[in-house]
Structures are given as structure tokens and as C-alpha cells.
Scaffold this motif. Structure first.
Motif, short mmCIF file in Angstrom:
data_model
loop_
_atom_site.label_atom_id
_atom_site.label_comp_id
_atom_site.label_asym_id
_atom_site.label_seq_id
_atom_site.Cartn_x
_atom_site.Cartn_y
_atom_site.Cartn_z
N UNK A 439 0.84 -1.19 0.00
CA UNK A 439 0.00 0.00 0.00
C UNK A 439 0.88 1.25 0.00
N UNK A 440 0.32 2.36 -0.50
CA UNK A 440 0.99 3.66 -0.51
C UNK A 440 0.05 4.68 0.11
N UNK A 544 1.61 10.85 10.50
CA UNK A 544 2.71 11.42 9.72
C UNK A 544 2.94 12.91 9.98
N UNK A 545 2.00 13.56 10.61
CA UNK A 545 2.17 14.98 10.89
C UNK A 545 3.13 15.17 12.06
N UNK A 546 2.90 14.41 13.11
CA UNK A 546 3.74 14.54 14.31
C UNK A 546 4.87 13.51 14.36
N UNK A 547 4.79 12.44 13.55
CA UNK A 547 5.77 11.36 13.61
C UNK A 547 5.57 10.45 14.80
N UNK A 596 11.55 7.74 7.30
CA UNK A 596 12.31 6.68 6.66
C UNK A 596 12.57 5.48 7.54
N UNK A 597 12.06 5.48 8.76
CA UNK A 597 12.20 4.30 9.63
C UNK A 597 11.39 3.14 9.05
N UNK A 598 11.89 1.93 9.26
CA UNK A 598 11.19 0.72 8.82
C UNK A 598 10.71 -0.01 10.05
N UNK A 663 6.67 7.87 6.53
CA UNK A 663 6.79 9.14 5.83
C UNK A 663 6.29 10.24 6.76
N UNK A 664 6.44 11.50 6.31
CA UNK A 664 5.96 12.62 7.12
C UNK A 664 5.37 13.68 6.20
N UNK A 665 4.50 14.47 6.77
CA UNK A 665 3.92 15.60 6.04
C UNK A 665 4.81 16.81 6.27
#
Length: 792
Positions: A439-440, A544-547, A596-598, A663-665
Motif C-alpha cells: 500500500x501507498x 505522519x504529521x507529528x511522527x 524513513x524508519x522501517x 513518511x511525514x507531512x
């Protein structure tokens, strides 16, 4: 006492003396009165010498004459002092003293008397196949027959049978002979090895005590028969039945056929084969009934030879089997019976066809057994075994063994078919219920991988999921249901659906697992077998906004984190109880993930190594560290992790892996404002939103967004008070969030034409593609999503 010499007309003196050992004797005068009474006579009839001396002998006679005309033996009944009658064989002899008669009486111990007893003893001792040894009470050999000399190992002593060192259930031979001598209890068919060291020769020994006419033990007699061939046959059959338990252990039909052939040789013969119809090899269920060898296309799937070399003239492994014409001799096969054939009958069955004889009859064949593989009325194949070196015909025990082995093999094949059908159905159902592998989204790219259990284990209930939540967040889920098979798959489907439904309510991870735990407890109460419903689960939400990533575990292994700058470790999530236990809270772990963390979520099948090495967790960390790279596609990483890990060789459980790269915004794609609980703040909020949309170039969304913000901020100020927070997020959609301190849930309703209000949420639902409400630690957040018009 004076010695009296006696003679008997027509008898040899030596024979007579032998017959008097232990006999009761009395001497009569000329008037048939008793003048001498032996001790043996007193023991036999209970009268003392003083009581009978001078009395007529006829008083002791209950029936029959006291004498035989020819001086031979006559059976009579004598009176015991107690009144009972004793049957005895009586012989009258003439001593050298004139006018006197010697009476000899022997109680009857077996039919036939002296003559028949002697004849029986001579016959036993004359046997050629039965070794007979007579010993005294000290177990010294008194005499033996010629057969015992034939069995005697070279160089052995005369008493070799008594001194056999082998032990059995009765102890050594001397031990059980001593017990027989002491107790009189015989030992029957005790088996003892004999012969050279390492020999498998076996004797069957029977031992009885020899008692005299008055019950006095005289010695023991032992008969020995060599039972080597019988023992070898029993050992062979026992070994075959033990090995039969290995048939069908793999749930593979061809492997089961090879197991059968490996048992048939050497248990029953020198060559064995198994043929399968093509339908069985193609995984199709055979039809009911027996199609006949002439009509069923078959292929040889197993061949076994005692010397390891399969004759080149016979049908080879993997080759099609030539059809055999139907004949009356093969009718037994149609009902699942065993066909027993010698060389002549085999040629007849094959119609004297030289080519069929060459393909089906090995050189030097003495006999064969053929049996179909039948189970539940279905024909799964045909097995046959030949004897070439062994000329002995097959006996009933061999036929019974052939039937049992073929029946067990057919049952194993049927089980394999049923397991394959269920396994295939469960795998298809399981895979259809899982989400897309990749998924993306704005929050992360994900890649999932799933491998069902293999071998004899049915598919389990492992699952993974990755789906979007409000405000661009993403939910990551991995679970493992207890058990295997369709039941586990059905449970997995219910839990996955429940997780998605609960996640749509924007519940925090701990509360979601608590609700899911309630569901599993209800499923457990409804289950027919208690204790069969349960699961582990890890639920994570990434923003993704705050991580920020929040997660909770219900008895599930912790996820592994690969940081973009290097370093791999497990996140310290505290696992709560498994789903279905209840009455225990779940703890939430909050961690900020760099871009970029997995994140690797998995089931325990990935780290439980089948080689016994308990360091599967360390191996997973090492593999992740080697494979994770900034540009490395996640699907490639998943394939390598699943393919290179040692668990691949030992898949006794499902293996599930979910990889997510965060990812992040961007900061410039978000805007946040805060307003007091003042109605005038609504105008200010509209102005701020218009300016921000203009800066982003989203003028086409300005009207709808201004209306949405007006309604949400107005309601927040009116019903919840302040402060009121407003946030816009731009990505593939435009997200608008309004947070207030109230926990009251707004409701969408259809206002009447006469109502002055109540149309706000209805208007929002028409203008937004999605909208909803979620609760936080304090207050709630109303959010909307609007699709962005792609730029031309």
C-alpha cells in the motif's frame, strides 16, 4: 526278611523287575490269606500289616477276579481303609516257594496301564524332531533321545539343554527346571536362543515333572523343538507392523506409496511395487467402485528391491502401466481381496502374453501377492509383492499382513486427499481475506507477506493489515489466531473485520484491544469446544504529521524498528494478555519515529526456528539490519526475509510479516490556529483559512472549506466552549480539523423545513468526501476530508 524270587509265565524277568518299582505288593498263602504286607501296600490302601495279616485277600477286592488265568495284568477295584475304592492294575506271580502267590498292584495313573505307559514313553523317546531329555531331581541327565544329539551344538556337553545360558520370562533353563521339580507346575513353550554366538536359532522348551505311582517326584522331563523359522517369521511380521505406523506420516500420496513398498520388502518378499491411477496423481478424488485394471490408466510410483536393483524388464518407476485384460482370476481384486498367485497362475492371468509376462513377472518368480488400495469404496491404487529367492508359498499371516498394510496405506492416501482439499480451501480463503500486499499513503509505504503452514499442518489464522485512518494516519495490525484449519481462518476473518470497524471509531490502541478482547470472550462462550478461541494481536497507529506512533500488544511479539541512520532493535512494548483472557488492561507505547524508519511487525512463526536454535529474534534483527536500506524496496526485503530465514525449512506454523517505511507531512503543508470561545472568532477563522488556501493555490476549495470551518468552529464555540483549535493539512486530500474540550458526540440529523437549525453537519457531509469525530485524552476532534482537484 528272606528274598523271594518270583516268575511270571510268558514274561521276561528283567521286564518284570522294572515294572515292580514302587508297586504295592502282598504275599498270599495257599488259602489266599495275606501273610506278608509291604509298606507300599499300606501307603496305597491305608491298612497296616497287623490289620491285614491272616485275613483273606478277597476282602480287599471290590470288583473283578483276583487272578487272571494267564498270569497277566488285570484291572480291579480295591477297598481303601477309608471306604473309598482305588482302581489298580494287579498282577499275580508265583514265587519259588510252593503254594504261595505274590500280588503286585499299581494304581492306575493313565489309561492303558503299564503297557500303554511304556509304549507312550518309547514313542516319545523315538521322535526324530522332538528332543527329549529326562533328568533326576538334581537335574542330572538320566537319558535322552537321538533328536537331542542332532540339536546339540558342536562340542557341547550332554546336559547342554539344561545349561542353556539364555534367559526368558521364566529365567534361565536351569531356573525354570528347578521350579518345575519343586512345584510340579509345568512350563510350556518357553523360547530360548541357542547355537553359535550371534545366531538367531531358537528352541521352544516344555518341561514337566515325573512323579512315581505314589506321587513321589522322580525327576523332570524336557522336550525341545527348534522354532527358528517360526520365530523369524514372527519377528518379520512384528517389524512390518511396527513400520506400518510410519506409512502416511507425510500426508503425501507418493511418499505413502514408497513407505508401503519399503515395508513390503523385506517383510513379505524380494520385490514390490505400487501403481496409482492418473486421477490420484493429479489430486482428483477417485470415483466410487473399482474401474478394473484394463480400464484404469495407471503409473508406477514406487518400486522396491531387496538388493537395491529393480529388474530392467519390469515396468520402471514413473512409467505408465500396461493394462491387463479382465479375467475371472482377478475378480477378488474388485472386492478388495488379496490375489495370491504362483508363476503358472500369473501367466494365465496375463493371458500368456509374452510382453505382459516380461513386464509383470520377474525372473525366477515363485509367488506373488497383489492387493488394491481401497478405502471408503474408492480405488486409490494397486500394490504387489514378489518372492524370487524365497521358494516358500505365502501363508495366511502373510496375506493378512498384506491386507492390513494396503488398507492402512489407502486410509493414509484418503486422509492426505481430505487434508489437501481443506488446506487448499483454507489457503484460498485466508489469502482472499488478507489486504493487498503493498500500500501507498501519506503516512507510510507498506509491504506484507504471508506463507501458510506446510507439510502435515493445516493453515493457521495469521493476518496482517494496513489501512488509513483520519487525518492521514495509518493503522498497522498483525495478529495470530490459536489453532489451524478453516475454523482458525474464520476466526481471523471476524477479528480482522472487528479491528477495522473499531479503528474507524478512532479508538486509542489500548481501548481498541479491550473491545476486541470482549469480542473474543463472546466468541469463546459461543464456541462448541471451550478453549479453542483466542488470539494475539499488535495494533499500532502512526501519525505522519507529528511522527508519533502509538501501539499496544495483546500477547504478541514486539515489533522491530530499523532506523534510517542505522541501528535495529525491538521496541519495548509491554505485552498484555492474549485476547480472550479479559480483566487485564493493555498498555500503550508512544514513540516518535524518524522519517524513513522501517517498522517490522510479524507473527511468531518468523522467529520460532525449527532447528531448535532459540535465537530466532537475534537472527531477525541481523537480517533486517543487512537488508534495510534507504532505497531498498520493501517487497524485496520481505521476500528475502521470508525466503532466507531458517524457518522456511520447518513451516509448522503460518509466517506473516508486515513492513512499513514511515513518511511525514512537510511542515509547509500544515497550518494550525487557536481561537477563544468568542463568536467573533468564526470570522477570523474563515479569513485565516481563505488566506492559507490562497497560499497553497487551492482557491477552488475556498468556498466549501470556509463553510465547513464556519459550521465546525461555530458549533465548538457554542456547545463546547474554548479554546478551539483549527488545523489544515494538505496532501492528496485537504484535511480540516477542529478540536474542542467537550466529549459530546455530534450527531447528523435531517432537519425539518420549519427548523431554524440542525443543518450544519448535513451540509458538511455533502461538501466533504469523509468526515468523523475522534476522542483524545482531553476533548474531541471533528475532521473532514476533501478531494483535491488534480492540477492540469
Amino acid at each position: 526278611m528272606e528274598t523271594i524270587e518270583v516268575t511270571s509265565p510268558g514274561r521276561d524277568n528283567q521286564e518284570t523287575g522294572a515294572g515292580l518299582d514302587g508297586a504295592a505288593t502282598a504275599l498270599l498263602d495257599g488259602r489266599a490269606r495275606i501273610c506278608w504286607w509291604s509298606r507300599a501296600a499300606s501307603e496305597l490302601l491305608g491298612w497296616t500289616g497287623e490289620q491285614v495279616t491272616g485275613k483273606p485277600a478277597r476282602r480287599l477286592l471290590a470288583s473283578g477276579p483276583a487272578a487272571a488265568p494267564d498270569g497277566g495284568t488285570r484291572r480291579v477295584r480295591l477297598r481303601h481303609s477309608s471306604g473309598r475304592l482305588i482302581e489298580a492294575d494287579v498282577r499275580l506271580m508265583e514265587p519259588q516257594a510252593p503254594g504261595a502267590t505274590l500280588v503286585v498292584a499299581v494304581p492306575v495313573s493313565a489309561p492303558g496301564g503299564w503297557e500303554q505307559d511304556s509304549a507312550l514313553a518309547r514313542s516319545v523317546l523315538a521322535q526324530d524332531d522332538i528332543a527329549v531329555v529326562e533328568c533326576d531331581m538334581h537335574l542330572r541327565v538320566v537319558r535322552s533321545n537321538a533328536a537331542s544329539d542332532l540339536l546339540r551344538p558342536e562340542g557341547a556337553r550332554e546336559d547342554w539343554l539344561v545349561e542353556l545360558p539364555g534367559t526368558g520370562i521364566h529365567g534361565t533353563v536351569r531356573d525354570f527346571m528347578s521350579r518345575v521339580a519343586d512345584t510340579g507346575v509345568p512350563v510350556l513353550a518357553a523360547e530360548y536362543p541357542f547355537g553359535e554366538p550371534g545366531s538367531d536359532r531358537m528352541l521352544s522348551l516344555t518341561c514337566i515333572r515325573i512323579d512315581g505311582p505314589r506321587g513321589v517326584p522322580l525327576g523332570v522331563a524336557m522336550a525341545a523343538i527348534e522354532v527358528t523359522e517360526r520365530h523369524r517369521a514372527q519377528q518379520r511380521l512384528s517389524s512390518a507392523y511396527r513400520r506400518a505406523f510410519e506409512i502416511g506420516g507425510s500426508l503425501d500420496v507418493v511418499h505413502s506409496a514408497r513407505d508401503l513398498a519399503a515395508v513390503l520388502v523385506p517383510a513379505l518378499g524380494d520385490l514390490a511395487f505400487v501403481d496409482f491411477p492418473d486421477a490420484v496423481l493429479q489430486g482428483q478424488d477417485p470415483e466410487l467402485g473399482y474401474p478394473g485394471q484394463e480400464a484404469s490408466a495407471a503409473r508406477r510410483v514406487a518400486a522396491q528391491s531387496a538388493d537395491g536393483i529393480w529388474p530392467a524388464s519390469l515396468v520402471q518407476l514413473g512409467e505408465p502401466v500396461p493394462p491387463i485384460p479382465a479375467r475371472p482370476e482377478t475378480a477378488v481384486v474388485a472386492v478388495g481381496d488379496v490375489l495370491v498367485a504362483d508363476a503358472d497362475l500369473s501367466r494365465e492371468i496375463l493371458g500368456q502374453d509374452p510382453e505382459l509376462i516380461r513386464r509383470f513377472m520377474p525372473e525366477g518368480m515363485h509367488g506373488s501377492l497383489g492387493c488394491p488400495l481401497y478405502h471408503r469404496g474408492r480405488f486409490f491404487g494397486y500394490a504387489s509383492v514378489y518372492r524370487t529367492d524365497n521358494p516358500l508359498p505365502f501363508v495366511d499371516a502373510d496375506i493378512k499382513l498384506m491386507q492390513d498394510l494396503c488398507g492402512r496405506t489407502a486410509q493414509a492416501i484418503d486422509h492426505a486427499f481430505r487434508f489437501t482439499r481443506e488446506h487448499r480451501t483454507a489457503v484460498v480463503l485466508q489469502e482472499s481475506l488478507l489486504p493487498p500486499a503493498a500500500t501507498e499513503s501519506a503516512a507510510a509505504e507498506t509491504a506484507g507477506a504471508y506463507l501458510p503452514a506446510s507439510g502435515s499442518v493445516s493453515v493457521g489464522g495469521d493476518w496482517f493489515d494496513a489501512f488509513p485512518l483520519s487525518s492521514l494516519r495509518i493503522a498497522l495490525v498483525v495478529g495470530d489466531v490459536i489453532g489451524h484449519g478453516l475454523q482458525a481462518t474464520a476466526t481471523m476473518a471476524r477479528l480482522r473485520t472487528a479491528v477495522q470497524t473499531l479503528a474507524d471509531l478512532d479508538l486509542p490502541p489500548d481501548e481498541l484491544l479491550a473491545r476486541l478482547d470482549d469480542l473474543v470472550q463472546r466468541m469463546e462462550s459461543e464456541a462448541q469446544e471451550p478453549g479453542m478461541v483466542g488470539a494475539s494481536c499488535l495494533f499500532a497507529v502512526y501519525d505522519p504529521v507529528t511522527g508519533l506512533c502509538q501501539m499496544a500488544s495483546a500477547g504478541h511479539p514486539p515489533p522491530a524498528l530499523v532506523r534510517p541512520g542505522g541501528g535495529v532493535d525491538y521496541l519495548p512494548v509491554v505485552p498484555g494478555p492474549m485476547l480472550g483472557v479479559g480483566e487485564n488492561p493493555f498498555e500503550v507505547l508512544s514513540v516518535t519515529l524518524p522519517v524513513g524508519s522501517v517498522l517490522a511487525l510479524y507473527t511468531d512463526g518468523l522467529v520460532r526456528r525449527g532447528d531448535g536454535d532459540g535465537d530466532g529474534e537475534a537472527a531477525l534483527l541481523g537480517a533486517l539490519g543487512r537488508l534495510a536500506g534507504a532505497d531498498r524496496p520493501l517487497d524485496e526485503m520481505g521476500v528475502e526475509l521470508m525466503g532466507s530465514h531458517p524457518v522456511q525449512e520447518y513451516r509448522d506454523d503460518d509466517v506473516t510479516l508486515l513492513l512499513a517505511r514511515t513518511r511525514t507531512v512537510a511542515e509547509q503543508d500544515t497550518a494550525t490556529w487557536e481561537y477563544p470561545a468568542d463568536p467573533a472568532a468564526v470570522h477570523e477563522a474563515r479569513a485565516d483559512v481563505s488566506a492559507q488556501l490562497a497560499a497553497w493555490g487551492l482557491e477552488e476549495l475556498m468556498f466549501a472549506t470556509e463553510l465547513i470551518v464556519s459550521e465546525l468552529v461555530t458549533n465548538a464555540i457554542r456547545y463546547a466552549g474554548g479554546p478551539v483549535a483549527l488545523r489544515l493539512i494538505r496532501d492528496r486530500v485537504l484535511v480540516c480539523e477542529v478540536a474542542d474540550p467537550s466529549n459530546t458526540q455530534p450527531r447528523l440529523r435531517r432537519a425539518l423545513s420549519t427548523d431554524e437549525g440542525g443543518r450544519g453537519l448535513f451540509l458538511i457531509a455533502q461538501l466533504a468526501t469523509r468526515w468523523g469525530c475522534r476522542y483524545g485524552a482531553r476533548g474531541k476532534t471533528l475532521w473532514t476530508e476533501q478531494a483535491l482537484v488534480p492540477s492540469l
